[in-house]
Scaffold this active site. Structure first.
Site, PDB file in Angstrom:
ATOM      1  N   GLU A   1       0.773  -1.123  -0.052  1.00  0.00           N
ATOM      2  CA  GLU A   1       0.163  -0.026   0.097  1.00  0.00           C
ATOM      3  C   GLU A   1       0.746   1.359  -0.119  1.00  0.00           C
ATOM      4  O   GLU A   1       0.910   2.055   0.926  1.00  0.00           O
ATOM      5  CB  GLU A   1      -0.942   0.183   1.182  1.00  0.00           C
ATOM      6  CG  GLU A   1      -2.015  -1.124   1.400  1.00  0.00           C
ATOM      7  CD  GLU A   1      -2.917  -1.033   2.136  1.00  0.00           C
ATOM      8  OE1 GLU A   1      -2.905  -0.024   3.044  1.00  0.00           O
ATOM      9  OE2 GLU A   1      -3.767  -2.074   2.399  1.00  0.00           O
TER      10      GLU A   1
ATOM     11  N   GLU B   1      -5.107  -8.535   1.092  1.00  0.00           N
ATOM     12  CA  GLU B   1      -5.555  -8.164   2.508  1.00  0.00           C
ATOM     13  C   GLU B   1      -7.196  -7.807   2.322  1.00  0.00           C
ATOM     14  O   GLU B   1      -7.418  -7.243   1.382  1.00  0.00           O
ATOM     15  CB  GLU B   1      -5.159  -6.936   2.980  1.00  0.00           C
ATOM     16  CG  GLU B   1      -3.694  -6.970   3.498  1.00  0.00           C
ATOM     17  CD  GLU B   1      -3.438  -5.726   4.151  1.00  0.00           C
ATOM     18  OE1 GLU B   1      -4.235  -4.633   4.548  1.00  0.00           O
ATOM     19  OE2 GLU B   1      -2.054  -5.373   4.280  1.00  0.00           O
TER      20      GLU B   1
HETATM   21  C1  FCB Z   1      -4.357  -1.913   5.729  1.00  0.00           C
HETATM   22  C2  FCB Z   1      -2.900  -2.112   6.317  1.00  0.00           C
HETATM   23  C3  FCB Z   1      -3.027  -3.214   7.302  1.00  0.00           C
HETATM   24  C4  FCB Z   1      -4.047  -3.022   8.311  1.00  0.00           C
HETATM   25  C5  FCB Z   1      -5.457  -3.104   7.369  1.00  0.00           C
HETATM   26  C6  FCB Z   1      -6.489  -2.873   8.429  1.00  0.00           C
HETATM   27  O1  FCB Z   1      -4.401  -0.702   4.971  1.00  0.00           O
HETATM   28  O2  FCB Z   1      -2.155  -2.679   5.141  1.00  0.00           O
HETATM   29  O3  FCB Z   1      -1.578  -3.336   8.031  1.00  0.00           O
HETATM   30  O4  FCB Z   1      -3.767  -1.883   9.029  1.00  0.00           O
HETATM   31  O5  FCB Z   1      -5.464  -1.853   6.460  1.00  0.00           O
END
Ligand code: FCB
Length: 488
Positions: free
Chosen positions: A186, A392
């Site tokens: 990210e 994620e």
């Molecule tokens: C993302 C992050 C991760 C976590 C999630 C909820 O943006 O990459 O580390 O904090 O959000």
């Protein structure tokens, strides 16, 4: 890594169902995993030569995190990784995505490696491989060595060069064990929350620095990819994890559609432009012309960022709904990661963010699985032939053990189920999705929220470090075992 078969066999009546209604079934070979990151779980902050990262400094600065919480101990994974891998094994996970703490393996961000730091990740990888779990390594999940920030951080070009050296050093140490490599997690958050709104480390609020950081992260990805290709065996797979915005205009008016275009440029195309297409889009340059002429971009930089990828990794939680701000009204600030008076959107000051109606998680993020289908289909079109992963996706819930010590989290199960169905819809639409990593394996340090937000499928009692798999962990284990979204 086993490759998945074509997606044509991803649905079909389940032999066990006894009904004609097709169940949602994923192909054999689909990777079922869970994600974590170094600063959020490891602890061991000053052990074996590790030096502070920007998150150590930030979390120790009063007022930066909820209740002043830090990652000093976190889940104590640095000492408990064997138990944590055993837990993953019990849950039948096929893959585990973790990140390397740069200042643990190269303490000052430059120069020689710290062998004890590398040994930790070698042991972790060995433990995973021994349990039949594929290690998926991210080089950078936001924890820049503090010394590099002291030298200017991501707004400075040199940080990208240092990152490439670090990538080579980790590749030399782990290339014999790890096949799946991700450069950055990210980069939008690193650039725009770190240097724009300042809700993340290093907490700077400088629009120009945020744009410079974004460019140097693109460059870092390119330089590191080259270093990795040189150091790794030819079957290594390289990827990057992005958090593209599923952005929707609040109305169909030209002004609202233009607001959505601006956010799409700043959230997504600022990275996919160089990384996937070898250019920054003209509209992005025009939108930000009041802040910079982009003269920090040197000849060859965007070509360098444009590297062949073996995977594109999508992180997705919630969509954004935006509108144009009319007249003199101040734009509403929102970045989903904490409050700030400063914007994480340089060049889009007159865009307002709106809370969509409907269910939200404990983060206040609206639940909208359609955004994930949309993004996967977008990447399928934009980067045909490149496999996709969800690295994620998950939900924060208010999870506490009941009287018998069990943790029930039906909201998380509903969230993950609906998003997996959304992934499956994208696959039916042709997207070549090869794996899904749930955020997160463990409750952990949720950045500026400290330990107040629980994303884990395994509950962590931070006082005793006791781990308790929640009902979602058992449900997810079943999905991983069968490759099917069973009726509950
Ligand atoms: C993302 C992050 C991760 C976590 C999630 C909820 O943006 O990459 O580390 O904090 O959000």
């Amino acid at each position: 890594m086993a490759l998945s078969p074509t997606t044509s066999d991803t649905t079909g009546p389940s032999p066990a169902s006894g009904s004609a209604r097709p169940r949602v079934r994923f192909p054999a070979g689909f990777l079922w995993g869970a994600s974590t990151s170094s600063y959020q779980i490891e602890g061991g902050a000053d052990e074996d030569g590790r030096t502070p990262s920007i998150w150590d400094t930030f979390s120790h600065t009063p007022g930066r995190t909820e209740r002043g919480e830090t990652g000093d101990v976190a889940c104590d994974h640095y000492h408990r990784y064997r138990d944590d891998v055993a837990l993953m094994s019990e849950l039948g996970l096929g893959a585990y995505r973790f990140s390397v703490s740069w200042s643990r393996v190269q303490p000052t961000g430059r120069g020689p490696a710290a062998q004890r730091g590398l040994d930790f990740y070698r042991s972790l990888a060995d433990e995973l491989l021994g349990a039949g779990i594929t290690p998926v390594l991210t080089l950078y999940h936001w924890d820049l060595p503090q010394e590099l920030e002291d030298a200017g951080g991501w707004p400075e070009r040199d940080t990208a060069l240092r990152f490439a050296d670090y990538a080579g050093l980790v590749a030399d140490a782990l290339g014999d064990r790890v096949k799946m490599w991700t450069t950055l997690n990210e980069p939008w958050c690193s650039a725009f929350l770190g240097y724009g709104s300042g809700v993340h480390a290093p907490g700077r609020t400088e629009p120009l620095a945020a744009l410079r950081a974004a460019h140097h992260l693109n460059l870092a990805h390119g330089l590191a990819s080259t270093a990795l290709r040189e150091a790794l065996p030819s079957d290594a797979q390289l990827s990057v994890s992005l958090n593209p915005a599923a952005v929707r205009p609040r109305s169909d008016s030209p002004a609202d559609r233009d607001a959505a275009r601006r956010i799409d440029a700043l959230a997504t195309r600022i990275f996919t432009g160089p990384m996937l297409h070898g250019a920054y889009d003209e509209d992005l340059l025009a939108d930000t012309a009041g802040i910079t002429d982009w003269s920090f971009v040197r000849d060859g930089d965007v070509a360098c960022a444009h590297q062949p990828l073996d995977g594109i990794c999508v992180n997705y939680y919630t969509p954004s709904v935006v509108s144009a701000v009319a007249g003199e009204r101040e734009a509403e600030r929102r970045d989903g990661h904490g409050a700030s008076d400063h914007s994480p959107w340089p060049g889009a000051d007159r865009v307002a963010f709106h809370q969509p109606p409907g269910v939200t998680t404990e983060m206040g993020w609206s639940v909208d699985p359609g955004g994930l289908t949309e993004l996967l289909l977008r990447f399928h079109q934009e980067a045909p032939g490149v496999p996709l992963y969800i690295t994620e996706n998950g939900a924060a819930c208010a999870d506490e053990p009941d009287g018998e010590g069990r943790v029930h989290d039906p909201e998380r199960i509903a969230y993950v189920r609906s998003h997996l169905a959304a992934v499956h819809r994208a696959m039916e639409g042709g997207a070549d999705v090869r794996g899904y990593f749930l955020w997160s394996l463990l409750d952990n340090f949720e950045w500026s929220y400290g330990y107040s937000k629980r994303f884990g499928i395994v509950h962590v009692d931070f006082a005793s470090q006791r781990r308790t798999p929640k009902s979602s962990a058992h449900w997810y284990a079943d999905v991983a075992r069968t490759g099917e979204l069973a009726e509950s």
